[in-house]
Design a protein around this motif. Structure first.
Motif, mmCIF file in Angstrom:
data_model
loop_
_atom_site.group_PDB
_atom_site.id
_atom_site.type_symbol
_atom_site.label_atom_id
_atom_site.label_comp_id
_atom_site.label_asym_id
_atom_site.label_seq_id
_atom_site.Cartn_x
_atom_site.Cartn_y
_atom_site.Cartn_z
ATOM 1 N N THR A 68 0.128 -1.309 0.214
ATOM 2 C CA THR A 68 -0.286 0.112 -0.273
ATOM 3 C C THR A 68 0.924 1.685 -0.052
ATOM 4 O O THR A 68 0.944 2.140 -0.277
ATOM 5 N N PHE A 69 1.639 1.129 0.585
ATOM 6 C CA PHE A 69 2.618 2.806 1.079
ATOM 7 C C PHE A 69 3.147 3.088 -0.286
ATOM 8 O O PHE A 69 3.508 4.084 -1.003
ATOM 9 N N SER A 70 4.274 1.166 -1.564
ATOM 10 C CA SER A 70 4.767 1.183 -2.866
ATOM 11 C C SER A 70 3.783 2.210 -3.855
ATOM 12 O O SER A 70 3.631 3.294 -4.543
ATOM 13 N N THR A 232 2.809 5.018 10.028
ATOM 14 C CA THR A 232 2.912 4.142 8.881
ATOM 15 C C THR A 232 1.538 3.883 8.363
ATOM 16 O O THR A 232 1.855 4.518 7.094
ATOM 17 N N LEU A 233 0.137 4.006 9.036
ATOM 18 C CA LEU A 233 -0.840 4.163 8.398
ATOM 19 C C LEU A 233 -1.501 5.267 7.843
ATOM 20 O O LEU A 233 -2.007 5.801 6.782
ATOM 21 N N TYR A 234 -0.980 6.199 8.939
ATOM 22 C CA TYR A 234 -1.266 7.663 9.115
ATOM 23 C C TYR A 234 -0.601 7.850 7.559
ATOM 24 O O TYR A 234 -1.163 8.956 6.537
ATOM 25 N N VAL A 235 0.554 8.120 7.481
ATOM 26 C CA VAL A 235 1.833 8.672 5.984
ATOM 27 C C VAL A 235 0.670 7.487 4.868
ATOM 28 O O VAL A 235 0.528 8.381 3.588
ATOM 29 N N ILE A 236 0.817 6.404 4.372
ATOM 30 C CA ILE A 236 0.177 5.618 3.561
ATOM 31 C C ILE A 236 -1.330 6.448 3.606
ATOM 32 O O ILE A 236 -1.884 6.526 2.284
ATOM 33 N N VAL A 237 -2.251 6.948 4.350
ATOM 34 C CA VAL A 237 -3.991 7.346 3.885
ATOM 35 C C VAL A 237 -3.399 8.822 3.530
ATOM 36 O O VAL A 237 -4.159 9.462 2.448
ATOM 37 N N ASP A 238 -2.479 9.439 4.110
ATOM 38 C CA ASP A 238 -2.132 10.925 3.911
ATOM 39 C C ASP A 238 -1.531 10.747 2.418
ATOM 40 O O ASP A 238 -2.111 12.013 1.972
ATOM 41 N N LEU A 239 -0.487 10.070 1.770
ATOM 42 C CA LEU A 239 -0.187 9.575 0.449
ATOM 43 C C LEU A 239 -1.410 10.117 -0.498
ATOM 44 O O LEU A 239 -1.573 10.240 -1.531
ATOM 45 N N GLU A 240 -2.278 9.386 0.062
ATOM 46 C CA GLU A 240 -3.970 8.633 -1.216
ATOM 47 C C GLU A 240 -4.126 9.854 -1.037
ATOM 48 O O GLU A 240 -5.220 10.393 -1.887
ATOM 49 N N PHE A 241 -4.554 10.980 0.147
ATOM 50 C CA PHE A 241 -5.323 11.837 -0.534
ATOM 51 C C PHE A 241 -4.075 13.314 -0.248
ATOM 52 O O PHE A 241 -3.807 14.157 1.343
ATOM 53 N N PRO A 242 -3.376 13.798 -0.796
ATOM 54 C CA PRO A 242 -2.845 15.271 -0.503
ATOM 55 C C PRO A 242 -2.855 16.438 -0.485
ATOM 56 O O PRO A 242 -2.222 17.116 -1.149
ATOM 57 N N ARG A 243 -4.271 16.810 -0.765
ATOM 58 C CA ARG A 243 -4.571 17.948 -0.020
ATOM 59 C C ARG A 243 -5.272 17.752 1.173
ATOM 60 O O ARG A 243 -5.887 19.730 0.849
ATOM 61 N N LEU A 244 -5.365 16.811 2.365
ATOM 62 C CA LEU A 244 -5.929 17.079 2.651
ATOM 63 C C LEU A 244 -5.128 16.813 4.498
ATOM 64 O O LEU A 244 -5.639 17.698 5.355
ATOM 65 N N GLY A 245 -4.254 16.632 4.448
ATOM 66 C CA GLY A 245 -3.104 16.605 5.872
ATOM 67 C C GLY A 245 -1.576 17.224 5.372
ATOM 68 O O GLY A 245 -1.702 18.416 4.673
ATOM 69 N N LEU A 246 -0.561 16.193 6.256
ATOM 70 C CA LEU A 246 0.689 16.947 6.102
ATOM 71 C C LEU A 246 0.966 16.679 4.692
ATOM 72 O O LEU A 246 2.049 17.807 3.899
ATOM 73 N N ILE A 247 0.730 16.366 3.818
ATOM 74 C CA ILE A 247 2.460 15.580 2.873
ATOM 75 C C ILE A 247 0.881 16.243 1.393
ATOM 76 O O ILE A 247 -0.286 15.533 1.354
ATOM 77 N N ARG A 248 1.236 17.383 0.679
ATOM 78 C CA ARG A 248 0.676 17.552 -0.332
ATOM 79 C C ARG A 248 1.667 18.271 -1.712
ATOM 80 O O ARG A 248 2.808 18.192 -1.272
ATOM 81 N N VAL A 249 0.097 18.458 -2.389
ATOM 82 C CA VAL A 249 0.566 18.861 -3.939
ATOM 83 C C VAL A 249 0.114 19.935 -4.157
ATOM 84 O O VAL A 249 0.582 20.298 -4.883
#
Length: 265
Positions: A68-70, A232-249
């Motif tokens: 899932t992370f990959s 770990t799970l949060y980072v995976i979910v954050d990558l999936e929704f990159p306009r809502l959390g800490l990891i953003r596009v």
């Protein structure tokens, strides 16, 4: 889960982290309580095979996390690439409007500016779903108008360059926009996330059971274990929704904004 995060933004992400952390900690404590219940009832706690089962569960959990992370990281990179590609395609199409004579050129340039403004508004409006849908609907109307008027203007001009260069460039810009919108909806099936969370809870249950047989509760180990799984799970979910959390596009939208600034008005 996706609808919760999308609708609640930062608040949804915070609720998700707290809920996940608490649930894993509870599972860890349940495993310890099962051990203590067996001891209190005079039964010999089960130890045969527990280590093998726990190892198999954590191996499967590690495999699923890696998968899932990959996938989430790949989709994150693809979304950033599509933003740059859309900016390039829009810039090319806008410049090729110069192939048309006035007044059609000026009218189409104004429609194009409005179209790009609507595209930018749609992504800036996240997580307000109503505003996003309204901006996307406005961009669809402008896209149809831009295409129709460009075709008519190309047919009226004596040069074939407009038809051969402008229309394919417009088509490429619209195709990239559609691909980019589709990429925001591309996520693993919910059952994969369900399996991931379930394995975390089951693994925590076995970990708590195993830790109970090794002496008094060690909160440091327990909290590090729970925090590691949660992040770990949060980072995976954050990558999936990159306009809502800490990891953003969002920063890559500046590329589109630069194109809009270059359109003069």
């Amino acid at each position: 889960m996706a609808s919760l995060l999308y609708g609640a933004g930062w608040a949804g992400g915070l609720v998700f982290v707290i809920g996940l952390f608490t649930s894993i900690l509870i599972a860890l404590e349940l495993g310890r309580l099962v051990w203590q219940w067996q001891v209190a009832s005079g039964r010999e706690p089960e130890t045969t095979g527990v280590g093998a089962v726990a190892s198999a569960i954590f191996a499967l959990l590690g495999l699923l996390i890696a998968f899932t992370f990959s996938g989430a990281a790949s989709r994150f990179d693809m979304r950033r690439t599509l933003i740059v590609q859309e900016a390039n395609d829009i810039g090319t199409a806008y410049m090729r409007l110069d192939l048309l004579p006035q007044p059609a050129r000026g009218e189409l340039q104004e429609i194009f500016r409005q179209y790009l403004d609507a595209r930018l508004d749609a992504y800036r409006a996240v997580p307000d779903r109503k505003r996003v849908d309204a901006a996307l609907a406005r961009s669809d109307v402008l896209r149809e108008r831009l295409w129709t008027d460009s075709v008519m203007a190309s047919q009226r001009t004596s040069s074939t360059a407009a038809t051969m260069l402008l229309l394919p460039a417009l088509n490429a810009a619209f195709d990239t926009a559609s691909t980019r919108l589709a990429s925001t909806k591309e996520h693993p099936p919910s059952v994969i996330f369900g399996m991931l969370f379930a394995l975390c809870w089951i693994g925590a249950l076995f970990a708590g059971y195993g830790m109970a047989g090794r002496g008094p509760r060690n909160w440091l180990h327990a909290l590090f274990f729970v925090a590691s799984l949660t992040m770990t799970l949060y980072v995976i979910v954050d990558l999936e929704f990159p306009r809502l959390g800490l990891i953003r596009v969002d920063a890559f939208d500046e590329v589109l904004q630069e194109v809009r600034t270059g359109m003069q008005k």
